[in-house]
Design an enzyme around this catalytic site. Structure first.
Site: not given
Ligand code: A3D
Length: 320
Positions: A10, A13, A34, A89, A119, A176
């Site tokens: 991934g 962000q 990704d 979530r 995460i 969480h």
């Molecule tokens: P985002 O910027 O959308 O990045 C997620 C990435 O995953 C994107 O670039 C997608 O292209 C990629 N992706 C989707 N499906 C696949 C796959 N099958 N294989 C490989 N890559 C893929 O999101 P983000 O970086 O802001 O957040 C990522 C995750 O973290 C989300 O589920 C959030 O809810 C979670 N998150 C968790 C916390 C915790 O404290 C646990 C905090 C903040 C965010």
């Protein structure tokens, strides 16, 4: 000795921020994976071009091929979708469960010796599913949430008391989600527990209750402000703290979503608990004693996670 290899599954962000922090701290060579064509490759090149000014050694590779994560020492998983305003979530469960299946299989095939930090939300259910799909030992698969939730709690407390964040320790237990349990009794300023600080007149019980609630709502507060995604700087920093504890065998005491085998009354599930992280992954789940009131809140939180795990089993029968 070769540099450690850190695979970021991934490259959104959080993934991009993780890569930047890993490089600045010189934790190892970074592979960004990704499925979104060009995202990982573009970020890898951009990050590599930040090296000459920052002055770090290390390489970056962007890829959509799991073969490139081969032999990774650490995998940090953020693949999936984040929340939008108004979503919980738990609303992400169905879509992110499918993502965990493909990620778990990729790690199993190419990086079975890695320490895996999940995460992706809903965190406690996703890390449970990721461990099942990958088949890695439970001490090598862990979820990041408690370090972040505790950091939010510590930040709010340091502002309230006008003291350095470094002198505020805190931990948040449970799932969480909305039912997480910021532990007031086990949180301190310079070793002085929060209830004593209330007695000493440093703050009021009402203000402390409001800080506890703000901690629980910490993720939603940022989602509401950003509108297009969720928090990423502090989540990335928190996961890097865990990765560093593993890579440098620091034996850090960190709250994580760890596999419990009877500790604090939880068996066969992942939930937020204090752990020791070192070269063997989660080396210990600390079996703290909760008082009656804390146990009621913790059990409620564990029940909420159990509901999500049951939902995963219903969606994917291979997990049952
Ligand atoms: P985002 O910027 O959308 O990045 C997620 C990435 O995953 C994107 O670039 C997608 O292209 C990629 N992706 C989707 N499906 C696949 C796959 N099958 N294989 C490989 N890559 C893929 O999101 P983000 O970086 O802001 O957040 C990522 C995750 O973290 C989300 O589920 C959030 O809810 C979670 N998150 C968790 C916390 C915790 O404290 C646990 C905090 C903040 C965010």
């Amino acid at each position: 000795m070769a540099r450690p290899k850190i695979a970021l599954i991934g490259a959104g962000q959080i993934g991009g921020t993780l890569a930047h922090l890993a490089a600045i701290k010189e934790l190892g060579d970074v592979v960004l994976f990704d499925l979104n064509d060009g995202m990982a490759q573009g970020k890898a090149l951009d990050l590599a071009e930040s090296g000459p000014s920052e002055g770090f050694d290390g390489s970056f590779k962007g890829t959509a091929d799991y073969a490139d994560i081969a032999g990774a020492d650490v995998c940090i998983v953020t693949a999936g979708v984040p929340r939008k305003p108004g979503m919980s979530r738990d609303d992400l469960l169905g879509i992110n469960l499918k993502v965990m299946k493909s990620v778990g299989e990729g790690i199993k095939a190419h990086a079975p010796d890695a320490f895996v930090i999940c995460i992706t939300n809903p965190l406690d259910a996703m890390v449970w599913a990721l461990q099942k799909f990958s088949g890695l030992p439970t001490n090598k698969v862990v979820g990041m949430a408690g370090v972040l939730d505790s950091a939010r709690f510590r930040h709010f407390l340091s502002v309230e008391f006008n003291v350095s964040m470094r002198d505020v320790t805190a931990f948040v237990l449970g799932g969480h989600g909305d039912t997480m349990v910021p532990s007031v009794r086990y949180s301190t300023v310079g070793g002085i527990p929060l209830p004593d600080l209330v007695d000493m007149g440093w703050t009021s019980q009402e203000k402390l209750d409001a800080i506890v609630q703000r901690t629980r709502d910490g993720g939603a507060e940022i989602v509401g402000l950003l509108k297009t995604g969720s928090a990423f700087y502090a989540p990335a920093t928190s996961a890097i703290e865990m990765a560093e504890a593993y890579l440098r065998d620091q034996k850090r005491v960190l709250p994580c979503a760890a596999y419990c085998d009877g500790e604090i009354g939880v068996k066969g599930m992942y939930v937020g608990v204090p752990t020791v992280i070192g070269a063997n992954g989660v080396e210990k789940v600390i079996d703290i004693k909760l008082n009656k009131e804390e146990q009621v809140m913790f059990d409620k939180s564990v029940d909420a996670v159990k509901g999500l795990v049951d939902a995963c089993k219903q969606i994917d029968s291979s997990l049952a």
